[in-house]
Scaffold this motif. Structure first.
Motif, PDB file in Angstrom:
ATOM      1  N   UNK A 129       0.689  -1.223  -0.182  1.00 51.95           N
ATOM      2  CA  UNK A 129       0.053  -0.104  -0.201  1.00 51.95           C
ATOM      3  C   UNK A 129       0.875   1.322   0.104  1.00 51.95           C
ATOM      4  N   UNK A 130       1.935   1.103   0.856  1.00 47.86           N
ATOM      5  CA  UNK A 130       2.954   2.190   0.910  1.00 47.86           C
ATOM      6  C   UNK A 130       3.530   2.524  -0.539  1.00 47.86           C
ATOM      7  N   UNK A 131       3.764   1.421  -1.236  1.00 47.88           N
ATOM      8  CA  UNK A 131       4.245   1.621  -2.677  1.00 47.88           C
ATOM      9  C   UNK A 131       3.548   2.257  -3.585  1.00 47.88           C
ATOM     10  N   UNK A 132       2.086   1.961  -3.364  1.00 46.31           N
ATOM     11  CA  UNK A 132       1.020   2.605  -4.253  1.00 46.31           C
ATOM     12  C   UNK A 132       1.052   4.234  -3.911  1.00 46.31           C
ATOM     13  N   UNK A 141       2.573   8.295 -11.214  1.00 48.81           N
ATOM     14  CA  UNK A 141       2.460   7.263 -12.019  1.00 48.81           C
ATOM     15  C   UNK A 141       1.312   6.267 -11.633  1.00 48.81           C
ATOM     16  N   UNK A 142       0.241   6.932 -12.311  1.00 50.26           N
ATOM     17  CA  UNK A 142      -1.343   6.435 -11.735  1.00 50.26           C
ATOM     18  C   UNK A 142      -1.472   4.879 -11.978  1.00 50.26           C
ATOM     19  N   UNK A 143      -1.016   4.533 -13.067  1.00 45.67           N
ATOM     20  CA  UNK A 143      -1.272   3.280 -13.398  1.00 45.67           C
ATOM     21  C   UNK A 143      -0.699   2.089 -12.625  1.00 45.67           C
ATOM     22  N   UNK A 144       0.935   2.410 -12.372  1.00 48.44           N
ATOM     23  CA  UNK A 144       1.553   1.614 -11.525  1.00 48.44           C
ATOM     24  C   UNK A 144       0.973   1.529 -10.155  1.00 48.44           C
ATOM     25  N   UNK A 145       0.463   2.791  -9.453  1.00 51.07           N
ATOM     26  CA  UNK A 145      -0.098   2.864  -8.292  1.00 51.07           C
ATOM     27  C   UNK A 145      -1.305   2.167  -8.065  1.00 51.07           C
ATOM     28  N   UNK A 146      -2.153   2.134  -8.973  1.00 49.41           N
ATOM     29  CA  UNK A 146      -3.291   1.343  -9.215  1.00 49.41           C
ATOM     30  C   UNK A 146      -3.191  -0.168  -9.119  1.00 49.41           C
ATOM     31  N   UNK A 147      -2.127  -0.617  -9.897  1.00 49.06           N
ATOM     32  CA  UNK A 147      -1.814  -1.898  -9.666  1.00 49.06           C
ATOM     33  C   UNK A 147      -1.170  -2.377  -8.238  1.00 49.06           C
ATOM     34  N   UNK A 170     -10.756   0.827  -3.403  1.00 45.79           N
ATOM     35  CA  UNK A 170     -11.381   1.859  -3.590  1.00 45.79           C
ATOM     36  C   UNK A 170     -10.223   2.890  -4.180  1.00 45.79           C
ATOM     37  N   UNK A 171      -8.998   2.873  -3.767  1.00 45.72           N
ATOM     38  CA  UNK A 171      -8.007   3.562  -4.352  1.00 45.72           C
ATOM     39  C   UNK A 171      -7.621   3.185  -5.953  1.00 45.72           C
ATOM     40  N   UNK A 172      -7.631   1.899  -5.921  1.00 42.49           N
ATOM     41  CA  UNK A 172      -7.413   1.168  -7.478  1.00 42.49           C
ATOM     42  C   UNK A 172      -8.724   1.669  -8.363  1.00 42.49           C
ATOM     43  N   UNK A 173      -9.911   1.540  -7.966  1.00 42.24           N
ATOM     44  CA  UNK A 173     -10.989   1.918  -8.670  1.00 42.24           C
ATOM     45  C   UNK A 173     -11.171   3.542  -9.015  1.00 42.24           C
ATOM     46  N   UNK A 179      -8.111   7.543 -15.408  1.00 43.77           N
ATOM     47  CA  UNK A 179      -6.881   7.449 -16.317  1.00 43.77           C
ATOM     48  C   UNK A 179      -7.436   7.624 -18.026  1.00 43.77           C
ATOM     49  N   UNK A 180      -8.621   7.499 -17.949  1.00 46.09           N
ATOM     50  CA  UNK A 180      -9.536   7.890 -19.263  1.00 46.09           C
ATOM     51  C   UNK A 180      -8.537   6.753 -20.605  1.00 46.09           C
ATOM     52  N   UNK A 181      -8.084   5.698 -20.319  1.00 42.60           N
ATOM     53  CA  UNK A 181      -7.346   4.824 -21.157  1.00 42.60           C
ATOM     54  C   UNK A 181      -8.320   4.254 -22.407  1.00 42.60           C
ATOM     55  N   UNK A 182      -9.517   3.495 -21.694  1.00 35.30           N
ATOM     56  CA  UNK A 182     -10.382   2.890 -22.373  1.00 35.30           C
ATOM     57  C   UNK A 182     -11.730   2.577 -21.652  1.00 35.30           C
ATOM     58  N   UNK A 183     -12.885   2.109 -22.369  1.00 35.22           N
ATOM     59  CA  UNK A 183     -14.008   1.811 -21.851  1.00 35.22           C
ATOM     60  C   UNK A 183     -13.686   0.725 -20.937  1.00 35.22           C
TER      61      UNK A 183
END
Length: 305
Positions: A129-132, A141-147, A170-173, A179-183
């Motif tokens: 979680x701290x890594x995120x 880096x929101x993509x990596x943070x989400x993962x 909740x943080x992930x979602x 990010x607005x990458x795709x549907x």
């Protein structure tokens, strides 16, 4: 601890060299020698951490010493618990010195020790979680943070730590939907919010969180221009939370569905202003509402947020 940290490091480097020669092995245990090297690295780290003589604190050098100690524990002694804790100490010090790239490398190595080498996923979840948080707040880096958040949530869930797991999901979602990458990202976000609803209902948690989850689901369905799905979400929310069926969140969702059907930007503006008086629109809602707005207006319309 009267020696300089540089001298201690030099001694540690000598002692961390692989032991060779039959006679030497009879006189001294290699394991004892490596443990001494680790202790010397840690002593040097403490001196750098405190500052010696007229010198000043040097968190980066202290962190480097902890990493070297961890490497000896990991590679020469295979003491993965000791290695993990020294990697974590290195991470903390690099973070204090705002060396975030190095901090992340240390933290990932520590997490690998906890998970891959020791199978202690619950223990690793806190650091995951701290890594995120570092990836999100410091490196954006929101993509990596989400993962990272999602993985922490999975590990917490495996240990039945539902509240902590929900916090991570909740943080992930939230990050994924922004990010607005795709549907597909929006669909995955909706799926995660629905999972949070199910988890919360099963534990009878506070209704405020549930109302917010339902609102987010409905808003994302409007982003997808699916008013039918948004209406079903509203109906389910009012049924599951009957005591709060007239809440401000549900009133807002109902108004936005109406706005979308009628293509009424003025009504949307009025509805948002009314809600904002009750509860300030946060960054997530503002961003998603702008996406809804963009699907309702042509370029050049007045800003309604």
């Amino acid at each position: 601890m009267s020696q300089s940290p540089e001298k201690l490091i030099q001694e540690a480097e000598n002692k961390s060299k692989p032991v060779t020669g039959f006679l030497w092995k009879l006189i001294s245990s290699p394991e004892d020698q490596y443990e001494e090297a680790i202790d010397l690295y840690v002593q040097a780290a403490k001196l750098y951490r405190l500052g010696t003589g007229s010198g000043k604190q040097d968190y980066s050098k202290a962190a480097s010493c902890y990493v070297k100690a961890a490497d000896v524990s990991f590679e020469l002694l295979q003491n993965f618990n000791e290695a993990a804790m020294n990697f974590v100490e290195g991470y903390k010090l690099y973070k204090m010195d705002q060396e975030f790239e190095f901090a992340i490398k240390c933290l990932k190595k520590g997490i690998d020790c906890f998970t891959v080498k020791m199978g202690q996923f619950r223990r690793a979840a806190n650091y995951q979680f701290e890594l995120g948080e570092i990836l999100e707040l410091q490196l954006q880096d929101y993509s990596e943070a989400g993962r990272a958040y999602k993985m922490a949530g999975d590990w917490y869930l495996q240990d039945n730590a539902l509240q902590l797991s929900n916090k991570c999901y909740l943080k992930y979602a939230d990050l994924l939907s922004l990010q607005n990458n795709s549907e597909n990202d929006i669909f995955d976000s909706i799926k995660t919010y629905k999972k949070l609803v199910e988890n919360s209902l099963s534990k009878n948690t506070n209704t405020w969180g549930l109302k917010d989850y339902y609102l987010k689901i409905g808003l994302l369905q409007l982003v997808l221009t699916d008013t039918v799905a948004a209406e079903r979400t509203l109906e389910e929310a009012q049924q599951k939370l009957n005591d709060d069926k007239d809440s401000k969140e549900f009133q807002l969702l109902e108004k936005l569905i109406e706005c979308y059907k009628e293509q009424d930007l003025d009504l949307m503006s009025q509805s948002l202003m009314q809600f904002d008086k009750f509860q300030k629109l946060d960054n997530w809602k503002t961003t998603i509402l702008l996406k809804i707005k963009e699907s309702l207006m042509n370029t050049g319309e007045d800003d309604l947020l």
